[in-house]
Scaffold this active site. Sequence first.
Site, PDB file in Angstrom:
ATOM      1  N   LEU A   1       0.814  -1.210   0.000  1.00 27.06           N
ATOM      2  CA  LEU A   1       0.000   0.000   0.000  1.00 27.06           C
ATOM      3  C   LEU A   1       0.850   1.263   0.000  1.00 27.06           C
ATOM      4  CD1 LEU A   1      -2.748  -1.157   2.537  1.00 27.06           C
ATOM      5  CD2 LEU A   1      -2.849  -1.159   0.034  1.00 27.06           C
ATOM      6  N   ASP A   2       2.062   1.178   0.533  1.00 24.08           N
ATOM      7  CA  ASP A   2       2.984   2.331   0.528  1.00 24.08           C
ATOM      8  C   ASP A   2       4.157   2.000  -0.387  1.00 24.08           C
ATOM      9  OD1 ASP A   2       4.115   4.757   1.044  1.00 24.08           O
ATOM     10  OD2 ASP A   2       4.785   4.281   3.072  1.00 24.08           O
ATOM     11  N   PHE A   3       3.884   1.992  -1.670  1.00 30.28           N
ATOM     12  CA  PHE A   3       4.861   1.549  -2.678  1.00 30.28           C
ATOM     13  C   PHE A   3       5.644   2.775  -3.166  1.00 30.28           C
ATOM     14  CE2 PHE A   3       6.792  -0.312  -6.238  1.00 30.28           C
ATOM     15  CZ  PHE A   3       6.512  -1.673  -6.314  1.00 30.28           C
TER      16      PHE A   3
ATOM     17  N   GLN B   1      10.580   2.905   0.791  1.00 33.37           N
ATOM     18  CA  GLN B   1      10.331   1.571   1.323  1.00 33.37           C
ATOM     19  C   GLN B   1      11.330   0.537   0.800  1.00 33.37           C
ATOM     20  OE1 GLN B   1       8.206   1.286   3.654  1.00 33.37           O
ATOM     21  NE2 GLN B   1       6.971   3.125   3.420  1.00 33.37           N
TER      22      GLN B   1
END
Length: 290
Positions: free
Chosen positions: A74-76, A80
């Site tokens: 979801l936090d691409f 990350q």
Amino acid sequence: LCCDFFFFFQLYGYCYQDSNDIPDTLTTITELGSPLEMIQLLQTSWEDRFRICLSLVRLLHYLAHSPLGSVTLLDFRPRQFVIVDGELKVTDLDDASIEESSCTSNSDCFMEFPARNFTLPCSVEGRCQSMNEKRNLYNAYRFFFTYLLPHSAPSSLRPLLDKIVNATGNHNKHDHVKYVLFSLSSSPSVNSEFTQKCVKSANTKYRRVPEAFIPDENYRCWPSYHHKGCLLSVFDVNEAIEICDSYSQCKAFVLTNQTTWTGRQLVFFKMASNHIMPDPDKITYVKVTD
């Protein structure tokens, strides 16, 4: 999911400490990686950026077919990920999800991005078809592929790269991750050599000096594997000659016995050949002037 250390940051160990001074503290020991800085990546060679994109494609394929099912990050975003030995790895799985969105109609499967929106089909089971996979793919397109692949790419590979970038940004194609994986892995760039470029016959002549090296006479070029000199990768001597002829300050070049991850040979380009030293592992080519 976290057991596949090829794609994810490897955890070597951890220590849980609970005391009056430091309550509820967890210390982890992980492999060493470099933060992913996009500006720095754009200053590296295309070959290194291609390797990062290739590792990202492998990650996308794994997430789409993991043992847990299709996984979405979801936090691409670049923060990350880290670079470990030239490969891209995920560091944070807090926002990973295996849940495909439920739906009653196609309108429930609406995907909204800053520059583009998509509507996916709702399956008979009441799930948005391939939403996890396609969310990962489009985020990879907008954060990685669109910047890293086309910039300073070899001209012989640009038609293929255009297809890859367009496929990742266009959700009208079938099975996007497999398409991108096939396109990249079938490219000659991932084999032991790049596609041999069509080198024009040069009028400039070069004198071959075996077992010789020029220690100084450096100049800077971009992109270079050496920050104080001009160190580039070539397919063969003909490509090295073509590169040297394209730089007005280049008067000689040195073939080393080092290669990149694709098997291309590293070559130092020099602005003079006044001081040549013996070196059994190198071959020097000096431009012949009339």
